[in-house]
Design an enzyme around this catalytic site. Sequence first.
Site, PDB file in Angstrom:
ATOM      1  N   ASP A 157      69.704  67.442 -22.602  1.00 57.08           N
ATOM      2  CA  ASP A 157      70.481  66.395 -22.026  1.00 57.08           C
ATOM      3  C   ASP A 157      69.118  65.024 -22.211  1.00 57.08           C
ATOM      4  O   ASP A 157      67.861  65.624 -22.050  1.00 57.08           O
ATOM      5  CB  ASP A 157      70.752  66.475 -20.638  1.00 57.08           C
ATOM      6  CG  ASP A 157      71.707  65.117 -20.313  1.00 57.08           C
ATOM      7  OD1 ASP A 157      73.105  65.402 -20.620  1.00 57.08           O
ATOM      8  OD2 ASP A 157      71.445  64.060 -19.778  1.00 57.08           O
ATOM      9  N   ARG A 165      76.334  48.801 -14.250  1.00 57.39           N
ATOM     10  CA  ARG A 165      75.370  49.994 -13.817  1.00 57.39           C
ATOM     11  C   ARG A 165      73.926  49.670 -14.009  1.00 57.39           C
ATOM     12  O   ARG A 165      73.220  50.131 -13.139  1.00 57.39           O
ATOM     13  CB  ARG A 165      75.832  50.942 -15.152  1.00 57.39           C
ATOM     14  CG  ARG A 165      76.931  51.803 -14.776  1.00 57.39           C
ATOM     15  CD  ARG A 165      77.123  53.154 -15.360  1.00 57.39           C
ATOM     16  NE  ARG A 165      78.469  53.755 -15.115  1.00 57.39           N
ATOM     17  CZ  ARG A 165      78.636  55.045 -15.602  1.00 57.39           C
ATOM     18  NH1 ARG A 165      77.783  55.631 -16.296  1.00 57.39           N
ATOM     19  NH2 ARG A 165      79.812  55.651 -15.094  1.00 57.39           N
TER      20      ARG A 165
END
Lengths: 287, 660
Positions: free
Chosen positions: A150, A41
């Site tokens: 978030d 990632r």
Amino acid sequence: MRLGDPVIPLSLERFRLLRDLINRRFGIFFSDDDRYLVESRLSERLIHLDLLSFDDYYHYLQYHQDGEHELERGAEILTTNETYFFREEYQLKAFSQEILPELHERLINKRRMMIWSAGCSSGEEAYTIAMLVRDSGLFHGWDVRIFGSDISARMLAKARRGIFGTSAFRATSEDLQRRHFNPAQGSLQVNEDIRVLCHFGRLNLLDEEKIIFVGRADVVLCRNVLIYFDKRSKSRALSIIYDRLNDDGYLLLGHTESLLNLSTAFELVHLRNDLVYRRPKAGSDGF
Amino acid sequence: MKKLARRIADSSPEVRRRAVRELGAIPMKDSIDLILVALADDDWRVRKETVSVLSDVPCDSDVVGRLVEALVQNDNVGLRNASAEALATMGGDAVTILSDRMGSLGAQDRKVALEVIGRSGDPRSGDMLISHLKDPDANVRVCTAELLGEQGGGEALDALMECVDKSDYLLTLAALQSLNKLGARIPWRKLEDLSDDPILGSEILFAMGRSAQPEAASIIVKNIPEEPAAVRSLELLHGDSNRTAKAVELALKNADEIVHETLAAIVSQEETIDQRAAVRCLMWSRRIESLPLLVSLVSDETMHRVIVEGLSDWGEPAFAALEEMLPTLDGRPLASVVGLLARILDEEQGRSKAALFIAYLHSSNIAVATAAAGAVARFGNEGVIPRLIEMSAFEDKRVRRAAGHALVQVGCRVPGAVRDRLLQMEITGLGGIEICRVFEVVGRPEDTSALAGALSSPIPELRRASLSSLAAIAGSAAVDTISLAMTDEDMGVRMAAAFALARIGPAAAETIVSAIHTTQGPLKAALVRALGRVGHIEAPAILKGLCRESSEVAMAALEAMRNLELAPGELQYEILNHDDSEVVKKALLFLGSAVSGQRIVALLKHPAWDVRLAAVDRLSFGEYRDPEISVELEARLRDEKDDLVRAAIEHALEERKGVK
């Protein structure tokens, strides 16, 4: 990262350095088993920044003027997971059939209710809660606030747009889709009456100072978020959530999560459809 | 010297220029021959360097004599001009020698000599010049009048005034030019005698403009076709008094067609000063025929105000004529007339034309619809609300702003009607920004749910606008919602939340205090300013602690302390050690006389010159009487390198002498 893009090798030693850096800042923890996930990632960030190795990336995070932001971007990439509407249906059933009626009774004098979706990603959970609140028919004319937080600005932007592709509807009945969504740009957009209930903000769950802006919540949903945290960070996050809950406020975790060995401050509540946690009334021992 | 002489003759101008500079170090009696050679150099840079060298050396009568010789020779014009320039910089001796020799000089040389005297700055020069107003040569007299115009002063004015008569037209013209340049008012009887003289042209008309005589108006107006620049004289005359204003207006009304044609021609030119004066003249003439031309200029920013104010004075005839023009126009000209009417009609007249404006509000032309929005802002009622709401969502930002502004204005007149319409709609998209602003005016505390859509909008600008609106209508009840916005990922929204909290007042104080501890940079500075507005029991301690933070936060803390009228304490003095000189200067200003003289004295050695300057300025105030401070200032003066600071110290020491 696109298929075919190169993956830059990440040694175990460097992986641990990076992991500890992210853990210190965000509480998110990766075990040694996650090394390849981190490697694949984060490789896209190295390519984007024209860095040749994870040594360079670590150096960048530590000393570059944009290092702090890059750390946030990296954490964002590592923790972004696809989510969908009406996930974990049995728990939502407990929420709508048991928790909401109880809150309605308890809060009827104030006519005000606050629900916090901690780690809301692209907003599906917050909107799901808003739909359940609307459909309950109990809160018309109330000041209902559903707050989704978030750490990813990208996810929050998506949440604010309120437009979702088909994969977000894998657990949403056609009836619900018809009632709460409208076609938009080849996808579906949340209806305005649902959207207006939802507010979004950027928060690191361990940032005790900024968390105060959330105010006090009657329900906190923190589902499949703590799984990324190590034990110490989980305890800190739970302590913060405890502080943000009103007395008798509910904490809903993901179905694989529990507070076992993490916190005794909450009481376990046996509902007909699920087990949830609750902050005891004032006077009980907390954190 | 020989070497220098060779270099003075070098083919390179740069070599010659450098040689001249070196000549400055040699006694002038030895170098004067070479200096004169250099003064006659073909290259201007060499001549300029020579003049500069001469201005630096002590004045010597022999040198001046040689320069005077060079001045009165007629072979080399470059040498003569350079000598004149050098002599003018030498003052005293040059003036004496030239004065002594004046009697023996020819007319041309006298003229050059008078130029030197006139520009020397010598106190005797005025009298010398005045005596030459009666010079036998006409050119010398004219030149003298011009020089007196440059010099000015009471005696020069009197002398020039004497020259204004029919006996010497050339001198009269030069004297008029000089008097006009000096802004002098010439007695009317003198001007009246000369008014028919074509030679004096625009100068006599300019002088008349300053005469304050109503009789001057018709003379100036009559001469406009011959001397178009005289429009500026009319402007001057009009501005003098009510009497002259009326005379100018009457003269323009009665003027021949050719005068108006000339005015129209000037207006069509690009010469802004004359153009504006001509526009004013057309305004004062109040001729309906001029309206199309004036309207065509409304969109010109430099003319807009003149025209709007002027046509407002015309009253009904202008309104009727403008209204008649409307059906013949489209696009921008139509928008101009609609906008013009919106500004010049009074409320009663405007309301009677409301239907007309509403019709234009529906125009497909954006400019016309925007102008009509401006009109309905003044005269519209509930009937215009739906269309304005529609326009507030247009893509063009100017239309949105105009519609929003109009809705606010209409909302002030019929708040209930506007509010009812807004409550029926969803506040979304860019149009929502304007609607939020309208809500600030017409909204009620129970309307906050109508803003919910805007608060959760994906458009940050709309979220910002909704916060401001929410604070305005809900007050303390909005603190929790605004607090949530402090977590917004958009910095602008967080800033808007800080402003909104400040707007709410003391009820938001706790949230502001908490937020100050969790933020950095401009957001923290905004919150600190907010604290300065709302106050809090802990504010003094919090603000003192911030004096050591970044420049923007420290500055904000200073402002907040001033707003809360907190007495400066020991910690605030720490701010005088801040790295940013701007902060230190601001602190000096804010802390004022609370800072002891010794603390300010310490700043006299600050590395930034502007801080030293600010410190010196403060020490020149009367409250610092300690004689030790003067000693410190004198000590600093010895070491100070910056000219501005040195001058300030000298001034401060001078000021302090009077302080006992």
